[in-house]
Design a protein around this motif. Structure first.
Motif, PDB file in Angstrom:
ATOM      1  N   TRP A 125       0.852  -1.193   0.000  1.00 23.58           N
ATOM      2  CA  TRP A 125       0.000   0.000   0.000  1.00 23.58           C
ATOM      3  C   TRP A 125       0.880   1.232   0.000  1.00 23.58           C
ATOM      4  CZ3 TRP A 125       0.132  -3.152   4.404  1.00 23.58           C
ATOM      5  CH2 TRP A 125       0.717  -2.602   5.548  1.00 23.58           C
ATOM      6  N   GLN A 126       0.282   2.340  -0.390  1.00 20.79           N
ATOM      7  CA  GLN A 126       0.989   3.617  -0.461  1.00 20.79           C
ATOM      8  C   GLN A 126       0.162   4.678   0.253  1.00 20.79           C
ATOM      9  OE1 GLN A 126       2.013   5.074  -4.468  1.00 20.79           O
ATOM     10  NE2 GLN A 126       1.213   7.068  -3.823  1.00 20.79           N
ATOM     11  N   GLY A 128      -4.041   0.768  -2.330  1.00 20.47           N
ATOM     12  CA  GLY A 128      -3.581  -0.607  -2.453  1.00 20.47           C
ATOM     13  C   GLY A 128      -2.691  -0.881  -3.649  1.00 20.47           C
ATOM     14  N   TRP A 129      -2.062  -2.058  -3.615  1.00 14.99           N
ATOM     15  CA  TRP A 129      -1.108  -2.481  -4.640  1.00 14.99           C
ATOM     16  C   TRP A 129      -1.763  -2.730  -5.996  1.00 14.99           C
ATOM     17  CZ3 TRP A 129      -2.083  -7.337  -6.666  1.00 14.99           C
ATOM     18  CH2 TRP A 129      -2.958  -8.143  -5.940  1.00 14.99           C
ATOM     19  N   MET A 130      -3.073  -2.919  -6.021  1.00 13.42           N
ATOM     20  CA  MET A 130      -3.747  -3.152  -7.294  1.00 13.42           C
ATOM     21  C   MET A 130      -3.932  -1.873  -8.107  1.00 13.42           C
ATOM     22  SD  MET A 130      -6.735  -5.993  -6.940  1.00 13.42           S
ATOM     23  CE  MET A 130      -6.418  -7.693  -6.505  1.00 13.42           C
ATOM     24  N   VAL A 131      -3.927  -0.722  -7.449  1.00 10.15           N
ATOM     25  CA  VAL A 131      -4.174   0.535  -8.167  1.00 10.15           C
ATOM     26  C   VAL A 131      -3.163   0.760  -9.275  1.00 10.15           C
ATOM     27  CG1 VAL A 131      -4.347   3.038  -7.945  1.00 10.15           C
ATOM     28  CG2 VAL A 131      -5.379   1.561  -6.213  1.00 10.15           C
ATOM     29  N   PRO A 132      -1.847   0.654  -9.036  1.00 12.58           N
ATOM     30  CA  PRO A 132      -0.898   0.862 -10.129  1.00 12.58           C
ATOM     31  C   PRO A 132      -0.924  -0.227 -11.203  1.00 12.58           C
ATOM     32  CG  PRO A 132       0.246   0.201  -8.132  1.00 12.58           C
ATOM     33  CD  PRO A 132      -1.168   0.482  -7.736  1.00 12.58           C
ATOM     34  N   LEU A 133      -1.633  -1.319 -10.938  1.00 15.06           N
ATOM     35  CA  LEU A 133      -1.745  -2.381 -11.940  1.00 15.06           C
ATOM     36  C   LEU A 133      -2.889  -2.140 -12.924  1.00 15.06           C
ATOM     37  CD1 LEU A 133      -1.233  -5.675  -9.868  1.00 15.06           C
ATOM     38  CD2 LEU A 133       0.482  -4.281 -11.018  1.00 15.06           C
ATOM     39  N   SER A 160     -12.503  -7.335   1.673  1.00 10.93           N
ATOM     40  CA  SER A 160     -11.253  -6.751   1.209  1.00 10.93           C
ATOM     41  C   SER A 160     -11.528  -5.863   0.007  1.00 10.93           C
ATOM     42  CB  SER A 160     -10.260  -7.858   0.854  1.00 10.93           C
ATOM     43  OG  SER A 160     -10.080  -8.733   1.951  1.00 10.93           O
ATOM     44  N   THR A 161     -10.528  -5.097  -0.404  1.00  8.76           N
ATOM     45  CA  THR A 161     -10.727  -4.153  -1.502  1.00  8.76           C
ATOM     46  C   THR A 161      -9.463  -4.038  -2.342  1.00  8.76           C
ATOM     47  OG1 THR A 161     -11.366  -1.877  -2.054  1.00  8.76           O
ATOM     48  CG2 THR A 161     -10.026  -2.184  -0.076  1.00  8.76           C
ATOM     49  N   TRP A 162      -9.632  -3.626  -3.588  1.00  6.46           N
ATOM     50  CA  TRP A 162      -8.489  -3.396  -4.468  1.00  6.46           C
ATOM     51  C   TRP A 162      -8.022  -1.949  -4.402  1.00  6.46           C
ATOM     52  CZ3 TRP A 162      -9.121   0.477  -7.958  1.00  6.46           C
ATOM     53  CH2 TRP A 162     -10.433   0.838  -8.303  1.00  6.46           C
ATOM     54  N   LEU A 163      -8.875  -1.043  -3.931  1.00  8.56           N
ATOM     55  CA  LEU A 163      -8.605   0.387  -4.035  1.00  8.56           C
ATOM     56  C   LEU A 163      -7.729   0.914  -2.907  1.00  8.56           C
ATOM     57  CD1 LEU A 163      -9.032   3.147  -5.315  1.00  8.56           C
ATOM     58  CD2 LEU A 163     -11.253   3.291  -4.153  1.00  8.56           C
ATOM     59  N   GLY A 164      -8.181   0.813  -1.692  1.00  5.72           N
ATOM     60  CA  GLY A 164      -7.464   1.368  -0.555  1.00  5.72           C
ATOM     61  C   GLY A 164      -8.402   1.509   0.623  1.00  5.72           C
ATOM     62  N   VAL A 165      -7.885   1.981   1.734  1.00  2.19           N
ATOM     63  CA  VAL A 165      -8.685   2.119   2.951  1.00  2.19           C
ATOM     64  C   VAL A 165      -8.267   3.375   3.702  1.00  2.19           C
ATOM     65  CG1 VAL A 165      -9.150  -0.343   3.287  1.00  2.19           C
ATOM     66  CG2 VAL A 165      -7.048   0.647   4.185  1.00  2.19           C
ATOM     67  N   THR A 204      -3.887  -6.773   2.100  1.00  2.00           N
ATOM     68  CA  THR A 204      -2.900  -7.852   2.094  1.00  2.00           C
ATOM     69  C   THR A 204      -3.324  -8.954   3.057  1.00  2.00           C
ATOM     70  OG1 THR A 204      -1.616  -6.729   3.817  1.00  2.00           O
ATOM     71  CG2 THR A 204      -0.996  -6.301   1.520  1.00  2.00           C
ATOM     72  N   GLY A 205      -2.696 -10.121   2.921  1.00  6.14           N
ATOM     73  CA  GLY A 205      -3.022 -11.256   3.766  1.00  6.14           C
ATOM     74  C   GLY A 205      -1.779 -11.927   4.315  1.00  6.14           C
ATOM     75  N   SER A 206      -1.987 -12.794   5.292  1.00  4.05           N
ATOM     76  CA  SER A 206      -0.891 -13.484   5.957  1.00  4.05           C
ATOM     77  C   SER A 206      -1.116 -14.987   5.909  1.00  4.05           C
ATOM     78  CB  SER A 206      -0.780 -13.026   7.418  1.00  4.05           C
ATOM     79  OG  SER A 206      -0.672 -11.619   7.491  1.00  4.05           O
ATOM     80  N   ALA A 207      -0.050 -15.724   5.607  1.00  3.71           N
ATOM     81  CA  ALA A 207      -0.098 -17.182   5.587  1.00  3.71           C
ATOM     82  C   ALA A 207       0.483 -17.683   6.890  1.00  3.71           C
ATOM     83  CB  ALA A 207       0.680 -17.720   4.393  1.00  3.71           C
ATOM     84  N   MET A 208      -0.361 -18.060   7.834  1.00  3.30           N
ATOM     85  CA  MET A 208       0.115 -18.435   9.165  1.00  3.30           C
ATOM     86  C   MET A 208      -0.231 -19.869   9.552  1.00  3.30           C
ATOM     87  SD  MET A 208      -0.666 -14.879  11.209  1.00  3.30           S
ATOM     88  CE  MET A 208      -2.340 -14.753  10.573  1.00  3.30           C
ATOM     89  N   THR A 209      -1.425 -20.336   9.164  1.00  2.00           N
ATOM     90  CA  THR A 209      -1.855 -21.676   9.575  1.00  2.00           C
ATOM     91  C   THR A 209      -2.198 -22.543   8.374  1.00  2.00           C
ATOM     92  OG1 THR A 209      -2.729 -20.724  11.615  1.00  2.00           O
ATOM     93  CG2 THR A 209      -3.402 -22.963  11.069  1.00  2.00           C
ATOM     94  N   SER A 210      -3.258 -22.176   7.660  1.00  2.00           N
ATOM     95  CA  SER A 210      -3.667 -22.886   6.448  1.00  2.00           C
ATOM     96  C   SER A 210      -4.807 -22.121   5.801  1.00  2.00           C
ATOM     97  CB  SER A 210      -4.118 -24.326   6.759  1.00  2.00           C
ATOM     98  OG  SER A 210      -5.316 -24.313   7.510  1.00  2.00           O
TER      99      SER A 210
END
Length: 307
Positions: free
Chosen positions: A97-98, A108-113, A235-240, A252-258
């Motif tokens: 994010w920026q 969010g990271w999707m905006v520049p894409l 969740s969103t593609w734009l920002g918060v 964004t998300g975290s891979a912690m358990t499954s």
């Protein structure tokens, strides 16, 4: 012979009586042959139809889910192509994010894409130098993109972001945002765990420019984008807004358990696909990850380092 029986022939009368009886019997027989199903036949027919339906419906449902899962994977592949195009042009991946200048809004990271996803017109109306709530960004805040929504998920085009209370939980509504089913891999730590956020060990993180050369395990062994259902957390593609509940984890998300862990934090990845979730890997391929995966292996897939 009595007057009333003049010209009466007894033989002829008996013959006509027998003929009439046979006609009545034939009519009764004809009526019986035109009858419909018996109750037993009807029950057997209904049973057969029910059995066929019970066999066909699961197959139809399975075929539809397979088609939806294929569409979801294709959408992730398009995001992967956009990430590679961005990396080719910028020499790095976009930040998770920026912040804008006042540091109240996270884009969010999707905006520049967007220009690489045939959404240049939408990209042109987003001003990342202004607050997300600014009227200039209002149209973008209501722009739901089908390519960012998993067809298997039960999701609304937009959702309301609520203020996060100091004691935890949701407060007053802040703004409306477009929903997305895909979030960047922050790593194995939670992006919303404090401010400033902890340094992520994934590929789409805040405050650090990540290049493909930083993925020490190789692009084909590192996940960069994954799924999350709206029921987990919208969740969103734009920002918060930075004051929003679980703000950074909306991007964004975290891979912690499954994947699909029912007792996990809202930052975990999830999907409505049976048995797991789809992930985009650094080299652009998409693979389904089982919800029964070993947690250690799962966490390692989300890290940049080879340890």
């Amino acid at each position: 012979m009595p007057q009333g029986l003049v010209g009466f022939n007894a033989v002829t009368f008996r013959s006509q009586l027998r003929c009439g009886t046979r006609v009545i019997q034939r009519q009764k027989t004809h009526v019986r042959t035109r009858s419909g199903f018996t109750v037993l036949e009807l029950l057997v027919t209904c049973g057969i139809i029910g059995m066929l339906i019970s066999l066909i419906l699961p197959a139809v449902g399975s075929a539809r889910e397979t088609a939806r899962q294929l569409q979801c994977k294709n959408q992730l592949k398009q995001i992967g192509i956009a990430l590679h195009c961005y990396h080719d042009n910028q020499g790095c991946l976009p930040a998770g994010w920026q912040f804008e200048a006042s540091r109240h809004s996270l884009y969010g990271w999707m905006v520049p894409l967007l220009p690489y996803l045939e959404q240049r017109s939408l990209y042109s109306i987003i001003d990342r130098n202004l607050l997300l709530e600014h009227p200039a960004n209002q149209q973008a805040c209501l722009s739901s993109l089908a390519g960012f929504l998993c067809p298997s998920d039960i999701s609304d085009p937009t959702f309301i972001l609520y203020e996060e209370l100091p004691t935890g939980g949701a407060g007053a509504p802040i703004m409306e945002l477009p929903t997305a089913s895909y979030v960047g891999v922050y790593g194995t730590v939670e992006a919303d765990d404090g401010f400033p956020p902890p340094l992520g060990d994934g590929s789409l993180i805040y405050s650090q420019t990540i290049r493909f050369t930083h993925l020490q395990q190789g692009l084909s062994n590192t996940i960069v984008v994954g799924e999350r259902t709206m029921s987990m957390v919208p969740s969103t593609w734009l920002g918060v807004d930075a004051a929003g509940e679980d703000a950074a984890c909306r991007l964004t998300g975290s891979a912690m358990t499954s994947p699909n862990c029912k007792l996990c934090d809202e930052c975990e990845f999830s999907s409505r696909h049976p048995g797991g979730a789809s992930f985009l890997w650094g080299d652009g391929h998409v693979r389904f990850v089982s919800e029964s995966i070993d947690s250690t292996t799962y966490r390692q897939m989300a890290r940049r380092s080879a340890r």
